[in-house]
Design an enzyme around this catalytic site. Structure first.
Site, short mmCIF file in Angstrom:
data_model
loop_
_atom_site.label_atom_id
_atom_site.label_comp_id
_atom_site.label_asym_id
_atom_site.label_seq_id
_atom_site.Cartn_x
_atom_site.Cartn_y
_atom_site.Cartn_z
CG HIS A 69 -2.07 0.84 1.28
ND1 HIS A 69 -2.43 1.65 0.24
CD2 HIS A 69 -2.96 1.12 2.28
CE1 HIS A 69 -3.49 2.38 0.58
NE2 HIS A 69 -3.82 2.08 1.82
CG HIS B 136 -4.06 0.75 -8.29
ND1 HIS B 136 -5.40 0.68 -8.02
CD2 HIS B 136 -3.52 1.58 -7.37
CE1 HIS B 136 -5.66 1.46 -6.99
NE2 HIS B 136 -4.55 2.02 -6.57
CG ASP C 3 3.02 4.60 -3.78
OD1 ASP C 3 2.93 5.73 -3.30
OD2 ASP C 3 2.32 3.65 -3.42
N1 CMC Z 1 5.19 -6.55 -10.40
C1 CMC Z 1 5.12 -7.74 -11.03
N2 CMC Z 1 3.98 -8.44 -11.17
C2 CMC Z 1 2.87 -7.91 -10.64
C3 CMC Z 1 2.86 -6.66 -9.98
C4 CMC Z 1 4.08 -5.97 -9.87
N3 CMC Z 1 4.16 -4.79 -9.26
N4 CMC Z 1 1.62 -6.39 -9.55
C5 CMC Z 1 0.86 -7.42 -9.94
N5 CMC Z 1 1.61 -8.33 -10.60
C6 CMC Z 1 1.14 -9.57 -11.24
C7 CMC Z 1 0.86 -10.65 -10.20
O1 CMC Z 1 1.99 -11.44 -9.96
C8 CMC Z 1 -0.26 -11.41 -10.85
O2 CMC Z 1 0.29 -12.20 -11.86
P1 CMC Z 1 -0.31 -13.68 -12.14
O3 CMC Z 1 -1.69 -13.42 -12.66
O4 CMC Z 1 0.61 -14.29 -13.13
O5 CMC Z 1 -0.33 -14.39 -10.82
C9 CMC Z 1 -1.08 -10.32 -11.56
O6 CMC Z 1 -0.13 -9.29 -11.85
C10 CMC Z 1 -2.21 -9.77 -10.72
O7 CMC Z 1 -1.65 -9.29 -9.49
P2 CMC Z 1 -2.39 -9.34 -8.10
O8 CMC Z 1 -1.36 -9.38 -7.03
O9 CMC Z 1 -3.43 -10.42 -8.11
O10 CMC Z 1 -3.15 -7.95 -8.12
P3 CMC Z 1 -3.75 -7.19 -6.87
O11 CMC Z 1 -4.85 -6.37 -7.38
O12 CMC Z 1 -4.06 -8.14 -5.77
O13 CMC Z 1 -2.52 -6.29 -6.37
C11 CMC Z 1 -1.07 -4.50 -5.97
C12 CMC Z 1 -2.43 -4.92 -6.54
C13 CMC Z 1 -0.97 -2.99 -5.97
C14 CMC Z 1 -0.96 -4.99 -4.51
C15 CMC Z 1 0.05 -5.13 -6.83
O14 CMC Z 1 -0.04 -4.66 -8.15
C16 CMC Z 1 1.44 -4.86 -6.27
O15 CMC Z 1 1.92 -5.61 -5.42
N6 CMC Z 1 2.13 -3.78 -6.75
C17 CMC Z 1 3.42 -3.42 -6.20
C18 CMC Z 1 3.23 -2.64 -4.91
C19 CMC Z 1 2.74 -1.23 -5.15
O16 CMC Z 1 3.25 -0.53 -6.00
N7 CMC Z 1 1.74 -0.81 -4.35
C20 CMC Z 1 1.18 0.54 -4.43
C21 CMC Z 1 -0.22 0.54 -4.91
S1 CMC Z 1 -0.80 2.18 -5.35
C22 CMC Z 1 -0.79 3.12 -3.93
C23 CMC Z 1 -1.45 2.54 -2.74
O17 CMC Z 1 -2.37 1.72 -2.80
O18 CMC Z 1 -1.06 2.96 -1.65
#
Ligand code: CMC
Length: 463
Positions: free
Chosen positions: A290, A330, A386
């Site tokens: 987050h 996201h 971010d």
């Molecule tokens: N790098 C590489 N792969 C990713 C990333 C990433 N940053 N984010 C998602 N994926 C992949 C993930 O591995 C999955 O692949 P597969 O379908 O092959 O298993 C697919 O994309 C879907 O990901 P998810 O984890 O199911 O998606 P989510 O909606 O649960 O997660 C997230 C959203 C923001 C937690 C995630 O994208 C992430 O971890 N990003 C990096 C951390 C980040 O930048 N967070 C800040 C978010 S914006 C500001 C805030 O919220 O505060």
């Protein structure tokens, strides 16, 4: 699919209306049910009430059908008129106003008012609001003693979380959450004191004396003064930094039902005071998935070390061994996060004035590589807010572990608006999700212990 767009200026009713029915047939019983489909405001969100499914059962004494949605991937936990996001089109609006316009023209305190009250303030409302928030910037002297109890290397988010929770003990009257006057003063106090608490955390880590608020300065200038002022009689902030911080605060002010806001609403639904509820929000924001991501982006860039290593890092991320491209992806945005666009342009402006950040080249290369790579394209992973904020914060000389604190100061405006909206929503009750139990059935207790009271203290002495 993108949501219906509208430029309607009509005042939204805030109510859900019936827009059709869903005919459901239970194959276990052959019985059919009509479930109402509800629609929100002018933007077209539709949902069915999870409670309408409870009537679906195979026998009268059965509990009834629940909906199962780990991580709330498809569950609306509330109605809200505060923030609108269209994740497919990359649209973000506060109370109907596009984020781009607010970032360019509004002040943070004007946005904080807007989030809470639903309309832009008149001049007299704004003057009073700025006066009230400015009037309450000081914290009780014991807060200083409290913060001094932390170790020199304490994480500032951990300090901030504790300090916000501690405010609850200084203002026990804040428990009267159904009294609009108490609610108002608590909201003003928290918005006013967040920059002071944040700056005090910074000064403690740096081993510098605390700087008291200067109430002749604006919200962001005063914050920078409490962070950076040394012996000068009057602190004069760099106007580029003041403007940049104002914009970043506006961009971070609210983001509908994200993890930390949901935490504030869930904890607040127990009718605890707002300081305690917002402390829960700070704790949730701290996590690396987050708000903590801005800190992790710079750590990741630091580990990559050189633009020539970008391709190898991208391969590592794609290798699926757990490495993530921090600042990308996201839950809601499946296109470029509109805040990230603004932050990228802002970074250009700031670097023009203060010189290029040494790691910007790595960040730009990472972005370019990811935006052209099938792995990221197919998963709709774009830079989020971010990705570039850390580089700006670092150019302002904020330490890396302080970045999320800056996010928290701004997000307090949204947390409080959402908390108050929840309290005024007659449909809301204490948040209490259901579970689907998958553990053992009943079994008799047969102890595996040979002694109930092992003498651990004696063992500890022996070691
Ligand atoms: N790098 C590489 N792969 C990713 C990333 C990433 N940053 N984010 C998602 N994926 C992949 C993930 O591995 C999955 O692949 P597969 O379908 O092959 O298993 C697919 O994309 C879907 O990901 P998810 O984890 O199911 O998606 P989510 O909606 O649960 O997660 C997230 C959203 C923001 C937690 C995630 O994208 C992430 O971890 N990003 C990096 C951390 C980040 O930048 N967070 C800040 C978010 S914006 C500001 C805030 O919220 O505060």
């Amino acid at each position: 699919m993108s949501k219906t767009q509208s430029t309607s200026e009509q005042t939204p009713s805030g109510e859900l209306r019936n827009t059709g029915t869903l005919e459901v047939k239970d194959s276990r019983t052959d019985k059919s049910y009509s479930i109402q489909i509800l629609q929100g405001g002018v933007e077209g969100d539709t949902a069915a009430r999870a409670m309408d499914f409870r009537q679906i059962k195979t026998s009268p004494d059965e509990f009834g059908l629940m909906t199962y949605d780990p991580a709330f991937m498809n569950t609306a936990s509330c109605k809200s008129a505060i923030t609108f996001i269209d994740g497919d089109k990359g649209i973000l609006r506060y109370r109907g106003y596009p984020i781009e316009q607010l970032a360019e023209k509004a002040t943070f305190l004007e946005v904080a008012w807007l989030l809470r009250h639903g309309e832009l303030p008149s001049q007299s409302e704004y003057d009073q609001w700025v006066h009230d928030v400015t009037f309450h910037t000081y914290v009780h002297e014991n807060i200083k003693t409290f913060l001094q109890g932390f170790r020199y290397d304490a994480h500032p988010m951990s300090m901030l979380c504790s300090a916000v929770a501690a405010l609850s003990s200084f203002y026990p009257e804040a428990k009267a959450i159904h009294d609009p006057e108490q609610r108002n003063i608590s909201i003003v106090r928290l918005l006013a004191k967040m920059p002071t608490l944040a700056a005090f955390c910074y000064r403690h880590i740096k081993g510098l004396p605390f700087i008291y608020p200067d109430n002749s300065l604006s919200y962001t200038e005063n914050f920078l003064s409490m962070v950076a002022r040394m012996s000068e009689p009057k602190y004069e902030a760099n106007p580029v930094f003041v403007k940049a911080l104002e914009i970043l605060f506006i961009l971070h002010a609210d983001h509908e039902q994200n993890c930390s806001t949901s935490a504030v609403r869930a904890v607040g639904s127990s009718q605890v005071d707002p300081f305690s509820a917002v402390a829960a929000g700070v704790a949730a924001l701290y996590g690396p998935l987050h708000g903590g991501a801005n800190e992790q982006v710079l750590r990741m860039i630091g580990e990559i070390g050189h633009p020539k290593n970008v391709a190898g890092f991208i391969d590592e991320v794609k290798g699926g061994k757990g490495a993530r491209l921090m600042g990308f992806g996201h839950r809601v945005y499946k296109s470029y996060d509109p805040r990230a666009k603004i932050v990228k342009a802002l970074a250009d402006e700031v670097f023009k004035q203060v010189g290029m950040d040494k790691d910007l080249e790595i960040a730009l290369k990472l972005e370019e590589a990811a935006l052209n790579d099938e792995y990221f394209i197919s998963r709709k992973l774009y830079p989020n807010v971010d990705f570039y904020t850390g580089l700006i914060y670092r150019s302002m000389a904020f330490p890396t572990d302080f970045f999320t604190v800056l996010f928290a100061v701004a997000r307090a405006a949204g947390w409080l608006a959402q908390w108050e909206e929840m309290l005024n929503d007659k449909e809301q009750k204490i948040a209490r999700p259901r579970q689907i139990y998958v553990g053992y059935g009943e079994r008799p207790y047969t102890s595996k212990l040979t002694t109930r009271f092992p003498s651990t203290s004696k063992d500890a002495l022996r070691k």
